[in-house]
Design a protein around this motif. Structure first.
Motif, PDB file in Angstrom:
ATOM      1  N   LYS A 171      41.575  48.889  30.721  1.00  0.00           N
ATOM      2  CA  LYS A 171      41.653  47.584  30.956  1.00  0.00           C
ATOM      3  C   LYS A 171      40.395  46.808  30.562  1.00  0.00           C
ATOM      4  O   LYS A 171      40.682  45.682  29.737  1.00  0.00           O
ATOM      5  CB  LYS A 171      41.828  47.565  32.461  1.00  0.00           C
ATOM      6  CG  LYS A 171      42.835  48.461  33.059  1.00  0.00           C
ATOM      7  CD  LYS A 171      43.007  48.296  34.728  1.00  0.00           C
ATOM      8  CE  LYS A 171      41.821  49.113  35.290  1.00  0.00           C
ATOM      9  NZ  LYS A 171      41.629  50.426  35.201  1.00  0.00           N
ATOM     10  N   THR A 172      39.406  47.309  30.701  1.00  0.00           N
ATOM     11  CA  THR A 172      38.214  46.630  30.571  1.00  0.00           C
ATOM     12  C   THR A 172      38.048  46.337  29.002  1.00  0.00           C
ATOM     13  O   THR A 172      37.413  45.398  28.451  1.00  0.00           O
ATOM     14  CB  THR A 172      36.850  47.488  31.050  1.00  0.00           C
ATOM     15  OG1 THR A 172      37.063  47.436  32.504  1.00  0.00           O
ATOM     16  CG2 THR A 172      35.763  46.483  30.786  1.00  0.00           C
TER      17      THR A 172
ATOM     18  N   LEU B  87      39.488  43.363  28.047  1.00  0.00           N
ATOM     19  CA  LEU B  87      38.551  42.448  28.194  1.00  0.00           C
ATOM     20  C   LEU B  87      37.551  42.125  27.116  1.00  0.00           C
ATOM     21  O   LEU B  87      37.232  40.863  26.767  1.00  0.00           O
ATOM     22  CB  LEU B  87      37.974  42.105  29.455  1.00  0.00           C
ATOM     23  CG  LEU B  87      38.840  42.254  30.785  1.00  0.00           C
ATOM     24  CD1 LEU B  87      37.977  41.958  31.974  1.00  0.00           C
ATOM     25  CD2 LEU B  87      40.064  41.035  30.685  1.00  0.00           C
ATOM     26  N   GLU B  88      37.078  43.164  26.767  1.00  0.00           N
ATOM     27  CA  GLU B  88      36.217  43.214  25.750  1.00  0.00           C
ATOM     28  C   GLU B  88      36.562  42.865  24.306  1.00  0.00           C
ATOM     29  O   GLU B  88      36.189  42.155  23.627  1.00  0.00           O
ATOM     30  CB  GLU B  88      35.893  44.609  25.501  1.00  0.00           C
ATOM     31  CG  GLU B  88      34.460  44.686  24.726  1.00  0.00           C
ATOM     32  CD  GLU B  88      33.829  45.996  24.506  1.00  0.00           C
ATOM     33  OE1 GLU B  88      34.718  47.082  24.743  1.00  0.00           O
ATOM     34  OE2 GLU B  88      32.953  46.477  24.355  1.00  0.00           O
TER      35      GLU B  88
ATOM     36  N   TRP C  41      32.399  35.505  31.615  1.00  0.00           N
ATOM     37  CA  TRP C  41      32.669  36.845  32.111  1.00  0.00           C
ATOM     38  C   TRP C  41      31.988  36.960  33.524  1.00  0.00           C
ATOM     39  O   TRP C  41      30.861  36.838  33.477  1.00  0.00           O
ATOM     40  CB  TRP C  41      33.319  37.841  31.279  1.00  0.00           C
ATOM     41  CG  TRP C  41      31.843  38.066  30.315  1.00  0.00           C
ATOM     42  CD1 TRP C  41      30.697  38.708  30.547  1.00  0.00           C
ATOM     43  CD2 TRP C  41      31.699  37.828  29.220  1.00  0.00           C
ATOM     44  NE1 TRP C  41      29.638  38.955  29.607  1.00  0.00           N
ATOM     45  CE2 TRP C  41      30.254  38.297  28.602  1.00  0.00           C
ATOM     46  CE3 TRP C  41      32.512  37.060  27.963  1.00  0.00           C
ATOM     47  CZ2 TRP C  41      29.848  37.989  27.199  1.00  0.00           C
ATOM     48  CZ3 TRP C  41      31.775  36.808  26.586  1.00  0.00           C
ATOM     49  CH2 TRP C  41      30.761  37.318  26.318  1.00  0.00           C
TER      50      TRP C  41
ATOM     51  N   THR D 127      31.227  40.800  34.962  1.00  0.00           N
ATOM     52  CA  THR D 127      31.549  42.262  34.948  1.00  0.00           C
ATOM     53  C   THR D 127      30.583  42.970  36.290  1.00  0.00           C
ATOM     54  O   THR D 127      29.567  42.515  36.706  1.00  0.00           O
ATOM     55  CB  THR D 127      31.128  42.915  33.470  1.00  0.00           C
ATOM     56  OG1 THR D 127      29.619  42.668  33.335  1.00  0.00           O
ATOM     57  CG2 THR D 127      31.821  42.158  32.634  1.00  0.00           C
TER      58      THR D 127
ATOM     59  N   ASP E  73      36.396  41.059  35.528  1.00  0.00           N
ATOM     60  CA  ASP E  73      36.205  42.788  35.488  1.00  0.00           C
ATOM     61  C   ASP E  73      36.078  42.928  36.795  1.00  0.00           C
ATOM     62  O   ASP E  73      34.859  42.973  37.394  1.00  0.00           O
ATOM     63  CB  ASP E  73      35.385  42.958  34.358  1.00  0.00           C
ATOM     64  CG  ASP E  73      35.728  44.667  34.030  1.00  0.00           C
ATOM     65  OD1 ASP E  73      37.021  44.986  34.330  1.00  0.00           O
ATOM     66  OD2 ASP E  73      34.922  45.477  33.775  1.00  0.00           O
ATOM     67  N   ASP E  74      36.938  43.795  37.305  1.00  0.00           N
ATOM     68  CA  ASP E  74      36.928  44.606  38.586  1.00  0.00           C
ATOM     69  C   ASP E  74      36.302  43.648  39.802  1.00  0.00           C
ATOM     70  O   ASP E  74      35.514  43.866  40.631  1.00  0.00           O
ATOM     71  CB  ASP E  74      36.003  45.522  38.794  1.00  0.00           C
ATOM     72  CG  ASP E  74      36.618  46.905  38.214  1.00  0.00           C
ATOM     73  OD1 ASP E  74      37.765  47.206  38.139  1.00  0.00           O
ATOM     74  OD2 ASP E  74      35.724  47.704  37.651  1.00  0.00           O
TER      75      ASP E  74
ATOM     76  N   THR F 179      41.083  42.322  35.878  1.00  0.00           N
ATOM     77  CA  THR F 179      41.553  43.806  35.811  1.00  0.00           C
ATOM     78  C   THR F 179      41.350  44.301  37.356  1.00  0.00           C
ATOM     79  O   THR F 179      40.525  43.691  38.303  1.00  0.00           O
ATOM     80  CB  THR F 179      40.357  44.788  35.035  1.00  0.00           C
ATOM     81  OG1 THR F 179      39.093  44.836  35.732  1.00  0.00           O
ATOM     82  CG2 THR F 179      40.539  44.205  33.531  1.00  0.00           C
TER      83      THR F 179
END
Ligand SMILES: Nc1ncnc2c1ncn2[C@@H]1O[C@H](COP(=O)(O)OP(=O)(O)OP(=O)(O)O)[C@@H](O)[C@H]1O
Ligand SMILES: [Mg+2]
Length: 398
Positions: A53-54, A57-58, A140, A142, A335-336, A363
């Motif tokens: 998932k990450t 995004l990356e 973003w 994270t 992310d998360d 995610t």
């Protein structure tokens, strides 16, 4: 992949300012080939831990300049098999169609095999990374970003400088040059100390750059302080954040002005060409502080959940600033993000992102967490996407 539709009672933004409509990644992390077709809807990537998932995004984060959400080295991004039979390809690539204010841009980026540097193509023409940031703004949040608040000042400065760079895509370039020249000065003094003109020129550029960097940071802090009064973050359970960037160089520049600052720092640099060569004041020594505006509590003294809320508040405030200055809310990679958030903040975040003017990517490990998301979104089961490429299985089916 399925489309989930929920209650549409709140003010949903139909015309997003920026969104990724199509993205392909090849030899990127655990993806041999990844392809996603999207609309301007927000995207939720769900799947088990370690499923990739990450990494998606990356890949999206490489549609802007820099080293992406993980600050990765280019060679670490290339698909690996982690066994004794390495998959020998030496490049990765990400291609996307991105819409920005109703204009479509074809973006291609990847590694240059010859010198490991990153290539960027915009609408089929080679361009600089900074050109990419002028067109597409991506921000973003994270889990690793929370560590920044416990690490040293260098990490905090880099975090703030990245935010400044989203607004002003030349800022990080100034920093690279400044840091490079500081090292170069030491080398030249040690090896060519007789070449006074060369050292003078470098020192003068170091001081010019230090003024520009300090001024950029000062403007950013000023803009961020002002934007908070217009923002609606408090109403939505997010906090009003106060930023401070302090240092002796900032104090000197404020008190004596550019011309005298230039002379004084040049004086210091000339004096310490011998002993204490690296000890001079400048933006490489600045201190960054992030507070809750109301209580003046510094972020490092807050709980994990509070820090996350402060970080979310800060990033949204920055996005709000970008929208005000450039009519372009950055594409947001989250992310998360719902980990550690209580139900009130989760609901506030859902409302904020469903009314946000550009595409947001989430995610999470469990798609049910988004059952109460107020608007339609693109839900992608990452467990089902094509994953890593094993040389062994290729041979087996050959
Ligand atoms: N260069 C690479 N080549 C191949 N696989 C890689 C590479 N770099 C990382 N990976 C693998 O990618 C996998 C997925 O990583 P990712 O961080 O995207 O997972 P995730 O779905 O976000 O997991 P989590 O829910 O734990 O955050 C990991 O198992 C990791 O080992
Ligand atoms: Mg992850």
């Amino acid at each position: 992949m399925s489309q989930t539709l929920v209650n549409k009672s709140i003010n949903y933004v139909n015309k997003k300012q920026s969104f990724v409509q199509h993205i392909k990644a090849s030899n990127f992390r655990n993806y041999k080939n990844l392809e996603l077709n999207l609309s301007s809807d927000n995207v939720v990537l769900f799947g088990l831990n370690g499923v990739g998932k990450t990494n998606i995004l990356e890949a999206v984060s490489f549609l802007s300049s820099g080293r992406g959400i993980r600050k990765a080295r280019s060679k670490d991004l290339i698909l690996k098999t982690f066994d004794n039979n390495p998959y020998e390809d030496f490049s990765w690539g990400v291609h996307a169609n991105v819409f920005v204010k109703n204009k479509k841009f074809k973006i291609g980026t990847g590694i240059n095999k010859k010198n490991n540097s990153r290539l960027v193509k915009i609408n089929d023409e080679y361009m600089k990374q900074s050109d990419l940031s002028k067109i597409i703004k991506i921000s973003w949040i994270t889990p690793q970003m929370l560590l920044i608040f416990h690490n040293g000042m260098q990490e905090k400065r880099r975090f703030i400088d990245r935010l400044i760079n989203i607004a002003n895509p030349t800022h990080v370039g100034l920093l690279y040059r400044y840091e490079f020249l500081i090292k170069e000065r030491v080398k030249i003094i040690n090896n060519y100390h007789d070449n006074k003109m060369w050292i003078d020129t470098i020192e003068s550029e170091i001081v010019d750059l230090s003024i520009k960097i300090i001024e950029n940071r000062k403007k950013f802090v000023f803009d961020m302080q002002n934007i908070c009064f217009k923002s609606d973050l408090n109403k939505n359970f997010f906090l009003d954040i106060y930023l401070k960037i302090n240092g002796k160089a900032e104090e000197l520049l404020d008190s004596v002005g550019e011309e005298k600052y230039h002379c004084e720092i040049l004086g210091i640099l000339r004096k310490n060409r011998g002993y204490g060569i690296s000890s001079f004041i400048g933006p490489h020594k600045s201190e960054v502080f992030i507070f809750k505006r109301e209580s003046k509590q510094e972020i490092r003294y807050c709980s994990t959940g509070e820090q996350k809320i402060m970080l979310i508040s800060l990033i949204f405030k920055h996005c709000h600033l970008m929208e005000t200055l450039y009519e372009q809310a950055p594409i947001l990679l989250l992310d998360d993000i719902i980990e550690h958030l209580d139900n009130i903040h989760k609901r506030a975040l859902f409302e904020k992102t469903s009314q946000y003017n550009s595409q947001c990517w989430f995610t999470c490990t469990n798609s049910n967490a988004f059952n109460s998301y107020p608007v339609s979104f693109k839900s992608i089961d990452v467990n089902k996407l094509q994953k890593d490429f094993s040389k062994k299985s290729e041979l087996k089916y050959a």
